[in-house]
Design a protein around this motif. Structure first.
Motif, PDB file in Angstrom:
ATOM      1  N   PRO A  91       0.829  -1.205   0.000  1.00  0.00           N
ATOM      2  CA  PRO A  91       0.000   0.000   0.000  1.00  0.00           C
ATOM      3  C   PRO A  91       0.861   1.252   0.000  1.00  0.00           C
ATOM      4  O   PRO A  91       1.989   1.241   0.487  1.00  0.00           O
ATOM      5  CB  PRO A  91      -0.793  -0.123   1.303  1.00  0.00           C
ATOM      6  CG  PRO A  91       0.069  -0.947   2.186  1.00  0.00           C
ATOM      7  CD  PRO A  91       0.776  -1.911   1.272  1.00  0.00           C
ATOM      8  N   LEU A  92       0.345   2.294  -0.572  1.00  0.00           N
ATOM      9  CA  LEU A  92       1.035   3.573  -0.557  1.00  0.00           C
ATOM     10  C   LEU A  92       0.865   4.181   0.836  1.00  0.00           C
ATOM     11  O   LEU A  92      -0.238   4.218   1.364  1.00  0.00           O
ATOM     12  CB  LEU A  92       0.455   4.500  -1.625  1.00  0.00           C
ATOM     13  CG  LEU A  92       0.512   3.967  -3.054  1.00  0.00           C
ATOM     14  CD1 LEU A  92      -0.226   4.899  -4.002  1.00  0.00           C
ATOM     15  CD2 LEU A  92       1.945   3.769  -3.500  1.00  0.00           C
ATOM     16  N   ARG A  93       1.951   4.623   1.428  1.00  0.00           N
ATOM     17  CA  ARG A  93       1.898   5.174   2.782  1.00  0.00           C
ATOM     18  C   ARG A  93       1.623   6.663   2.744  1.00  0.00           C
ATOM     19  O   ARG A  93       2.359   7.422   2.140  1.00  0.00           O
ATOM     20  CB  ARG A  93       3.214   4.933   3.519  1.00  0.00           C
ATOM     21  CG  ARG A  93       3.494   3.502   3.817  1.00  0.00           C
ATOM     22  CD  ARG A  93       2.518   3.006   4.878  1.00  0.00           C
ATOM     23  NE  ARG A  93       2.866   1.659   5.269  1.00  0.00           N
ATOM     24  CZ  ARG A  93       2.730   1.192   6.473  1.00  0.00           C
ATOM     25  NH1 ARG A  93       2.221   1.936   7.415  1.00  0.00           N
ATOM     26  NH2 ARG A  93       3.065  -0.035   6.746  1.00  0.00           N
ATOM     27  N   VAL A  94       0.548   7.046   3.390  1.00  0.00           N
ATOM     28  CA  VAL A  94       0.206   8.457   3.556  1.00  0.00           C
ATOM     29  C   VAL A  94      -0.087   8.637   5.034  1.00  0.00           C
ATOM     30  O   VAL A  94      -1.102   8.163   5.534  1.00  0.00           O
ATOM     31  CB  VAL A  94      -1.029   8.860   2.714  1.00  0.00           C
ATOM     32  CG1 VAL A  94      -1.364  10.330   2.935  1.00  0.00           C
ATOM     33  CG2 VAL A  94      -0.794   8.574   1.245  1.00  0.00           C
ATOM     34  N   ARG A  95       0.823   9.271   5.725  1.00  0.00           N
ATOM     35  CA  ARG A  95       0.654   9.470   7.164  1.00  0.00           C
ATOM     36  C   ARG A  95       0.012  10.827   7.414  1.00  0.00           C
ATOM     37  O   ARG A  95       0.335  11.799   6.739  1.00  0.00           O
ATOM     38  CB  ARG A  95       1.987   9.391   7.873  1.00  0.00           C
ATOM     39  CG  ARG A  95       2.632   8.033   7.749  1.00  0.00           C
ATOM     40  CD  ARG A  95       3.832   7.921   8.653  1.00  0.00           C
ATOM     41  NE  ARG A  95       4.516   6.661   8.479  1.00  0.00           N
ATOM     42  CZ  ARG A  95       4.155   5.518   9.045  1.00  0.00           C
ATOM     43  NH1 ARG A  95       3.098   5.495   9.820  1.00  0.00           N
ATOM     44  NH2 ARG A  95       4.839   4.418   8.841  1.00  0.00           N
ATOM     45  N   PRO A  96      -0.868  10.891   8.406  1.00  0.00           N
ATOM     46  CA  PRO A  96      -1.449  12.199   8.740  1.00  0.00           C
ATOM     47  C   PRO A  96      -0.399  13.091   9.393  1.00  0.00           C
ATOM     48  O   PRO A  96       0.489  12.618  10.099  1.00  0.00           O
ATOM     49  CB  PRO A  96      -2.568  11.852   9.725  1.00  0.00           C
ATOM     50  CG  PRO A  96      -2.186  10.537  10.307  1.00  0.00           C
ATOM     51  CD  PRO A  96      -1.395   9.825   9.246  1.00  0.00           C
ATOM     52  N   LEU A  97      -0.508  14.370   9.134  1.00  0.00           N
ATOM     53  CA  LEU A  97       0.359  15.345   9.771  1.00  0.00           C
ATOM     54  C   LEU A  97      -0.181  15.605  11.174  1.00  0.00           C
ATOM     55  O   LEU A  97      -1.397  15.518  11.391  1.00  0.00           O
ATOM     56  CB  LEU A  97       0.377  16.639   8.954  1.00  0.00           C
ATOM     57  CG  LEU A  97       0.810  16.487   7.497  1.00  0.00           C
ATOM     58  CD1 LEU A  97       0.603  17.792   6.747  1.00  0.00           C
ATOM     59  CD2 LEU A  97       2.248  16.017   7.419  1.00  0.00           C
ATOM     60  N   PRO A  98       0.656  15.917  12.133  1.00  0.00           N
ATOM     61  CA  PRO A  98       0.169  16.177  13.491  1.00  0.00           C
ATOM     62  C   PRO A  98      -0.879  17.296  13.496  1.00  0.00           C
ATOM     63  O   PRO A  98      -0.658  18.377  12.950  1.00  0.00           O
ATOM     64  CB  PRO A  98       1.425  16.607  14.253  1.00  0.00           C
ATOM     65  CG  PRO A  98       2.557  16.003  13.485  1.00  0.00           C
ATOM     66  CD  PRO A  98       2.109  16.018  12.045  1.00  0.00           C
TER      67      PRO A  98
ATOM     68  N   ILE B 154      -1.991   2.100   9.373  1.00  0.00           N
ATOM     69  CA  ILE B 154      -1.478   2.991  10.407  1.00  0.00           C
ATOM     70  C   ILE B 154      -2.239   2.647  11.680  1.00  0.00           C
ATOM     71  O   ILE B 154      -3.473   2.605  11.661  1.00  0.00           O
ATOM     72  CB  ILE B 154      -1.696   4.471  10.029  1.00  0.00           C
ATOM     73  CG1 ILE B 154      -0.877   4.813   8.779  1.00  0.00           C
ATOM     74  CG2 ILE B 154      -1.318   5.384  11.191  1.00  0.00           C
ATOM     75  CD1 ILE B 154      -1.136   6.198   8.237  1.00  0.00           C
ATOM     76  N   PRO B 155      -1.535   2.377  12.773  1.00  0.00           N
ATOM     77  CA  PRO B 155      -2.231   2.009  14.009  1.00  0.00           C
ATOM     78  C   PRO B 155      -3.294   3.040  14.404  1.00  0.00           C
ATOM     79  O   PRO B 155      -3.089   4.250  14.254  1.00  0.00           O
ATOM     80  CB  PRO B 155      -1.111   1.949  15.051  1.00  0.00           C
ATOM     81  CG  PRO B 155       0.131   1.701  14.255  1.00  0.00           C
ATOM     82  CD  PRO B 155      -0.082   2.408  12.945  1.00  0.00           C
ATOM     83  N   LEU B 156      -4.409   2.535  14.894  1.00  0.00           N
ATOM     84  CA  LEU B 156      -5.528   3.400  15.277  1.00  0.00           C
ATOM     85  C   LEU B 156      -5.095   4.467  16.266  1.00  0.00           C
ATOM     86  O   LEU B 156      -5.522   5.615  16.170  1.00  0.00           O
ATOM     87  CB  LEU B 156      -6.667   2.554  15.851  1.00  0.00           C
ATOM     88  CG  LEU B 156      -7.931   3.299  16.249  1.00  0.00           C
ATOM     89  CD1 LEU B 156      -8.528   4.047  15.070  1.00  0.00           C
ATOM     90  CD2 LEU B 156      -8.947   2.329  16.816  1.00  0.00           C
ATOM     91  N   THR B 157      -4.238   4.125  17.209  1.00  0.00           N
ATOM     92  CA  THR B 157      -3.794   5.121  18.193  1.00  0.00           C
ATOM     93  C   THR B 157      -3.051   6.271  17.516  1.00  0.00           C
ATOM     94  O   THR B 157      -3.202   7.420  17.932  1.00  0.00           O
ATOM     95  CB  THR B 157      -2.892   4.479  19.266  1.00  0.00           C
ATOM     96  OG1 THR B 157      -1.807   3.805  18.612  1.00  0.00           O
ATOM     97  CG2 THR B 157      -3.658   3.509  20.133  1.00  0.00           C
ATOM     98  N   HIS B 158      -2.292   5.985  16.484  1.00  0.00           N
ATOM     99  CA  HIS B 158      -1.577   7.052  15.770  1.00  0.00           C
ATOM    100  C   HIS B 158      -2.554   7.939  15.003  1.00  0.00           C
ATOM    101  O   HIS B 158      -2.419   9.163  15.004  1.00  0.00           O
ATOM    102  CB  HIS B 158      -0.550   6.474  14.809  1.00  0.00           C
ATOM    103  CG  HIS B 158       0.560   5.757  15.501  1.00  0.00           C
ATOM    104  ND1 HIS B 158       1.642   5.251  14.831  1.00  0.00           N
ATOM    105  CD2 HIS B 158       0.770   5.434  16.806  1.00  0.00           C
ATOM    106  CE1 HIS B 158       2.459   4.661  15.680  1.00  0.00           C
ATOM    107  NE2 HIS B 158       1.950   4.750  16.883  1.00  0.00           N
TER     108      HIS B 158
END
Length: 96
Positions: free
Chosen positions: A4-11, A69-73
């Motif tokens: 999967p393409l990783r797209v992390r949320p910004l803080p 992405i872990p739910l906690t993150h």
């Protein structure tokens, strides 16, 4: 086979912004992404286009599984866009 393409949320990123960036990465519209994840967004016809989206606990769990992405993150990064899994209440986006 690529993963999967990783797209992390910004803080502190707004959930609507994150979902838009995620959809763009997969070359989808935000509506197509939400539809593909079985998400129904509710609101009023007078809501501004950039109105915030709040995810139900179930919607957040499914988004977490999709993005790996872990739910906690996700919960920490997208506050207050993700409802606490232990709380009830009104959901702006259900069934993700």
């Amino acid at each position: 086979m690529p993963g999967p393409l990783r797209v992390r949320p910004l803080p502190g990123e707004a959930t609507a912004s994150y979902l838009t960036r995620l959809a763009t990465t997969y070359r989808l519209s935000p509506a197509q992404l939400l539809d593909g994840l079985a998400t129904t967004v509710t609101g009023t016809e007078h809501a501004p286009p950039a109105a915030e989206i709040r995810l139900s606990a179930e919607a957040a769990r499914r988004l977490s599984a999709f993005t790996r992405i872990p739910l906690t993150h996700l919960t920490r990064a997208l506050l207050p866009g993700v409802e606490n899994a232990d709380e009830g209440g009104v959901h702006d986006a259900d069934g993700l």
